[in-house]
Write an enzyme that holds these catalytic residues in place. Structure first.
Site, PDB file in Angstrom:
ATOM      1  N   ASN A 106       2.449   2.484   0.030  1.00  8.18           N
ATOM      2  CA  ASN A 106       2.569   1.576   1.265  1.00  8.18           C
ATOM      3  C   ASN A 106       4.004   1.645   1.930  1.00  8.18           C
ATOM      4  O   ASN A 106       4.830   2.288   1.376  1.00  8.18           O
ATOM      5  CB  ASN A 106       2.410   0.227   0.407  1.00  8.18           C
ATOM      6  CG  ASN A 106       0.989  -0.222   0.037  1.00  8.18           C
ATOM      7  OD1 ASN A 106      -0.082   0.343   0.308  1.00  8.18           O
ATOM      8  ND2 ASN A 106       0.789  -1.223  -1.089  1.00  8.18           N
ATOM      9  N   ALA A 129      -7.603  -1.527  -6.452  1.00  9.43           N
ATOM     10  CA  ALA A 129      -7.836  -1.251  -7.532  1.00  9.43           C
ATOM     11  C   ALA A 129      -6.520  -1.994  -8.377  1.00  9.43           C
ATOM     12  O   ALA A 129      -5.506  -2.180  -7.924  1.00  9.43           O
ATOM     13  CB  ALA A 129      -7.665   0.169  -8.037  1.00  9.43           C
ATOM     14  N   LYS A 184      -2.222   1.592   8.537  1.00 11.61           N
ATOM     15  CA  LYS A 184      -2.185   1.096   7.387  1.00 11.61           C
ATOM     16  C   LYS A 184      -0.829   0.041   6.987  1.00 11.61           C
ATOM     17  O   LYS A 184      -1.009  -0.946   6.377  1.00 11.61           O
ATOM     18  CB  LYS A 184      -2.216   2.089   6.185  1.00 11.61           C
ATOM     19  CG  LYS A 184      -2.165   1.723   4.724  1.00 11.61           C
ATOM     20  CD  LYS A 184      -3.409   0.847   4.301  1.00 11.61           C
ATOM     21  CE  LYS A 184      -3.300   0.196   2.845  1.00 11.61           C
ATOM     22  NZ  LYS A 184      -2.979   1.241   1.842  1.00 11.61           N
ATOM     23  N   ASN A 188      -0.944  -3.730   5.468  1.00  7.88           N
ATOM     24  CA  ASN A 188      -0.138  -4.184   4.406  1.00  7.88           C
ATOM     25  C   ASN A 188       0.863  -5.356   4.821  1.00  7.88           C
ATOM     26  O   ASN A 188       1.098  -5.984   4.054  1.00  7.88           O
ATOM     27  CB  ASN A 188       0.694  -3.074   3.753  1.00  7.88           C
ATOM     28  CG  ASN A 188      -0.516  -2.064   3.242  1.00  7.88           C
ATOM     29  OD1 ASN A 188      -1.522  -2.573   2.573  1.00  7.88           O
ATOM     30  ND2 ASN A 188      -0.141  -0.901   2.907  1.00  7.88           N
ATOM     31  N   ASN A 192      -0.551  -8.131   2.257  1.00 10.55           N
ATOM     32  CA  ASN A 192       0.526  -8.312   1.193  1.00 10.55           C
ATOM     33  C   ASN A 192       1.522  -9.423   0.983  1.00 10.55           C
ATOM     34  O   ASN A 192       1.395 -10.412   0.372  1.00 10.55           O
ATOM     35  CB  ASN A 192       1.268  -6.923   1.078  1.00 10.55           C
ATOM     36  CG  ASN A 192       0.326  -5.835   0.400  1.00 10.55           C
ATOM     37  OD1 ASN A 192      -0.775  -6.179   0.341  1.00 10.55           O
ATOM     38  ND2 ASN A 192       0.927  -4.874  -0.323  1.00 10.55           N
ATOM     39  N   ASN A 202      -7.288 -11.400  -1.592  1.00  9.99           N
ATOM     40  CA  ASN A 202      -7.540 -10.942  -0.200  1.00  9.99           C
ATOM     41  C   ASN A 202      -8.405 -11.608   0.708  1.00  9.99           C
ATOM     42  O   ASN A 202      -8.154 -11.825   1.986  1.00  9.99           O
ATOM     43  CB  ASN A 202      -7.696  -9.337  -0.120  1.00  9.99           C
ATOM     44  CG  ASN A 202      -6.378  -8.818  -0.946  1.00  9.99           C
ATOM     45  OD1 ASN A 202      -5.499  -9.316  -1.174  1.00  9.99           O
ATOM     46  ND2 ASN A 202      -6.734  -7.517  -0.871  1.00  9.99           N
ATOM     47  N   SER A 254      -1.326  -5.642  -4.067  1.00 11.04           N
ATOM     48  CA  SER A 254      -0.186  -4.955  -5.064  1.00 11.04           C
ATOM     49  C   SER A 254       0.934  -5.953  -4.957  1.00 11.04           C
ATOM     50  O   SER A 254       1.527  -5.834  -6.026  1.00 11.04           O
ATOM     51  CB  SER A 254      -0.095  -3.655  -4.573  1.00 11.04           C
ATOM     52  OG  SER A 254       0.489  -3.459  -3.392  1.00 11.04           O
TER      53      SER A 254
END
Length: 301
Positions: A106, A129, A184, A188, A192, A202, A254
């Site tokens: 990220n 994940a 991306k 994020n 995030n 999310n 994450s």
């Protein structure tokens, strides 16, 4: 005829473990590179819904590992760990700078000159994940959100790319990987920090109450991207954020996981990066500055 590759996974963490499990399912040779002193045969378990699949995974110490000739590395780490990870790989006996390194992280950072000549293939993925447990020789990965991936396409295509694409679906080959990486980054920079600050999964960001702030963050970041010679469409980025939030609705980001486990976050490589590049370009990004301020007030760096 395809070459026989040996896939070396650094760690592995959640995403690299997810990729490794799919490679093992496809009967590929795969080993984990660790900081441990001795080699051990361990296990990697992938949880997908109600299905658990367990594979044998050798754990090899980086200091003693003798690399196979046709080595491919999978490095999916935090942005602040990228340089150390790459340096540790280059120090392994038998390493050659032409060996492919699939790098996924990220945020954004600039590599030192000593690492810019490596054969790096950037991978962008929206899969969700989580690494649930890591016993000495048993890693458990839960796949909480199926997404998509994009792998940097270079002029000469190699066999390993086809193997990865067949094992870890779906993968698209992207010649303009920088634009994909910025896309991306913007995803994020929204998902995030917001999920970390408000401690939500999310999918919560799909609610109407979040849309105004998400749109503001997107509009500001798209302007910064354009100054960086990356042309993104605000409407498309906004829609992609909602799509990713929907695909990983039951996943915790994450950054939220890092906060829960009292680990260092990547906020400086996400929101901090947007603010830094905006300041350099003379742009104002009040929504991102407020997000950073809210984050630091709750989680002092």
């Amino acid at each position: 005829m395809q070459a026989d590759y040996h896939w070396y996974v650094l760690g592995p963490g959640a995403i690299s473990g997810l990729i490794a499990s799919h490679l093992l399912e496809a009967k590929q040779q795969c080993s984990a590179l660790t900081r441990k002193k001795e080699s051990k045969h361990g296990q990697l378990t992938l949880k997908e819904g109600t299905i658990n699949s367990t594979y044998t995974l050798p754990f090899l110490p980086t200091q003693k590992c003798q690399l196979a000739k046709d080595a491919v590395f999978i490095v999916a780490v935090k942005a602040f760990d990228v340089v150390n990870a790459l340096e540790s790989i280059t120090a392994i006996p038998g390493f050659d700078k032409d060996m492919p390194i699939i790098l996924s992280h990220n945020g954004m950072l600039e590599l030192p000159n000593s690492l810019t000549s490596l054969n790096i293939y950037h991978l962008v993925t929206t899969h969700g994940a989580v690494k649930l447990t890591q016993e000495p020789t048993h890693i458990v990965i839960e796949h909480r959100g199926k997404g998509r991936s994009w792998l940097q396409q270079k002029e000469n295509k190699a066999d390993f790319e086809a193997i990865l694409a067949k094992s870890f679906k779906p993968i698209l080959f992207e010649s303009d990987i920088q634009t994909r990486r910025w896309s991306k980054l913007l995803i994020n920079c929204v998902i995030n920090p917001l999920t970390a600050i408000h401690q939500c999964n999310n999918g919560e960001l799909l609610k109407a109450e979040w849309q105004e702030v998400i749109q503001s963050l997107v509009d500001e970041a798209v302007c910064v991207a354009r100054v960086e010679q990356v042309n993104l469409d605000a409407k498309s980025v906004y829609e992609e954020i909602l799509r990713v939030a929907g695909e990983t609705r039951n996943n915790e980001s994450s950054m939220r996981q890092d906060i829960r486990h009292n680990r260092r976050t990547e906020i400086d490589y996400l929101t901090g990066y947007i603010i830094k590049r905006a300041k350099k370009a003379g742009l104002k990004v009040p929504a991102h500055e407020k997000l950073m301020s809210d984050f630091i007030s709750i989680y002092p760096q």
